[in-house]
Motif scaffolding. Structure first.
Motif, PDB file in Angstrom:
ATOM      1  N   ILE A   1      51.809  40.336  40.698  1.00  0.00           N
ATOM      2  CA  ILE A   1      51.738  38.015  41.279  1.00  0.00           C
ATOM      3  C   ILE A   1      50.228  38.190  41.927  1.00  0.00           C
ATOM      4  O   ILE A   1      49.469  37.091  41.837  1.00  0.00           O
ATOM      5  N   ASP A   2      49.494  39.889  42.867  1.00  0.00           N
ATOM      6  CA  ASP A   2      48.220  39.922  43.631  1.00  0.00           C
ATOM      7  C   ASP A   2      47.126  39.344  41.888  1.00  0.00           C
ATOM      8  O   ASP A   2      45.790  38.879  42.714  1.00  0.00           O
ATOM      9  N   LEU A   3      47.129  40.313  40.667  1.00  0.00           N
ATOM     10  CA  LEU A   3      46.271  39.689  40.128  1.00  0.00           C
ATOM     11  C   LEU A   3      46.727  38.702  38.932  1.00  0.00           C
ATOM     12  O   LEU A   3      45.689  37.457  39.465  1.00  0.00           O
ATOM     13  N   ALA A   4      47.702  38.226  39.672  1.00  0.00           N
ATOM     14  CA  ALA A   4      47.818  36.381  38.935  1.00  0.00           C
ATOM     15  C   ALA A   4      47.150  35.757  39.493  1.00  0.00           C
ATOM     16  O   ALA A   4      46.144  34.612  39.758  1.00  0.00           O
ATOM     17  N   LEU A   5      47.233  35.658  40.910  1.00  0.00           N
ATOM     18  CA  LEU A   5      46.590  34.943  42.577  1.00  0.00           C
ATOM     19  C   LEU A   5      44.686  35.038  42.487  1.00  0.00           C
ATOM     20  O   LEU A   5      44.595  34.104  42.626  1.00  0.00           O
ATOM     21  N   ALA A   6      44.542  35.986  42.037  1.00  0.00           N
ATOM     22  CA  ALA A   6      42.545  36.930  41.742  1.00  0.00           C
ATOM     23  C   ALA A   6      42.804  35.900  40.510  1.00  0.00           C
ATOM     24  O   ALA A   6      41.241  34.987  40.843  1.00  0.00           O
ATOM     25  N   ALA A   7      43.365  36.438  39.707  1.00  0.00           N
ATOM     26  CA  ALA A   7      43.005  35.481  38.487  1.00  0.00           C
ATOM     27  C   ALA A   7      42.969  34.357  38.407  1.00  0.00           C
ATOM     28  O   ALA A   7      41.812  33.301  38.201  1.00  0.00           O
TER      29      ALA A   7
END
Length: 124
Positions: free
Chosen positions: A111-117
Motif C-alpha cells: 500500500i505504501d508503494l502504491a500510494l507513492a507510485a
C-alpha cells in the motif's frame, strides 16, 4: 499511515470479507467491494476511493483490465493480489503485486508503494 477509502475488487466472497476485515483493522474504510470487472469500474466512479486492492483474475472479466479502464480517468493507487504475480507483471510491468497468501505487513508495504507510485507524474 492515514486512513484511506478502499475499494476491494475480489470475486471470492470469503477473501473479499477477509481483506475488508484486514484493511479495517489497519485503520482504513472499505467503501465498496466489487466482484466483476464491470462492477469495479462502476464502483470506482461512484465511490472515488483513495486505493484499490484488486484480484488480478476475476471470474467475470479481469482485475488488470478493470484497473486499466479506471486509470483512464486519472491516477489512483492500486495493489494487485494474485497467486501468479508474474502473470500480472507480464500485462502490467510496473504493477505492485502481493502474492497470495500474504500477511498484513506485506499488504501494508505494498500500500505504501502504491500510494507513492500514484503520486508520481505519469509518463506520456
Amino acid at each position: 499511515m492515514k486512513s484511506l477509502r478502499v475499494l476491494v475488487i475480489e470475486d471470492n466472497a470469503l477473501i473479499a470479507m477477509l481483506l475488508s476485515e484486514m484493511l479495517t483493522g489497519m485503520g482504513h474504510f472499505v467503501c465498496a467491494t466489487a466482484a466483476t470487472e464491470s462492477e469495479a469500474v462502476v464502483a470506482a466512479a461512484h465511490y472515488g476511493p483513495d486505493l484499490m486492492i484488486v484480484d488480478a483474475g476475476l471470474g467475470q472479466g479481469s482485475g488488470v483490465s478493470a484497473v486499466e479502464e479506471i486509470l483512464r480517468v486519472g491516477p489512483l493507487a492500486h495493489v494487485f493480489v494474485s497467486g501468479d504475480a508474474e502473470r500480472v507483471r507480464l500485462r502490467k510491468s510496473d504493477a505492485i503485486v502481493v502474492r497470495k497468501p500474504f500477511r498484513e505487513a506485506e499488504l501494508a508495504r505494498a500500500i505504501d508503494l502504491a500510494l507513492a507510485a500514484a503520486s508520481l507524474p505519469r509518463k506520456p
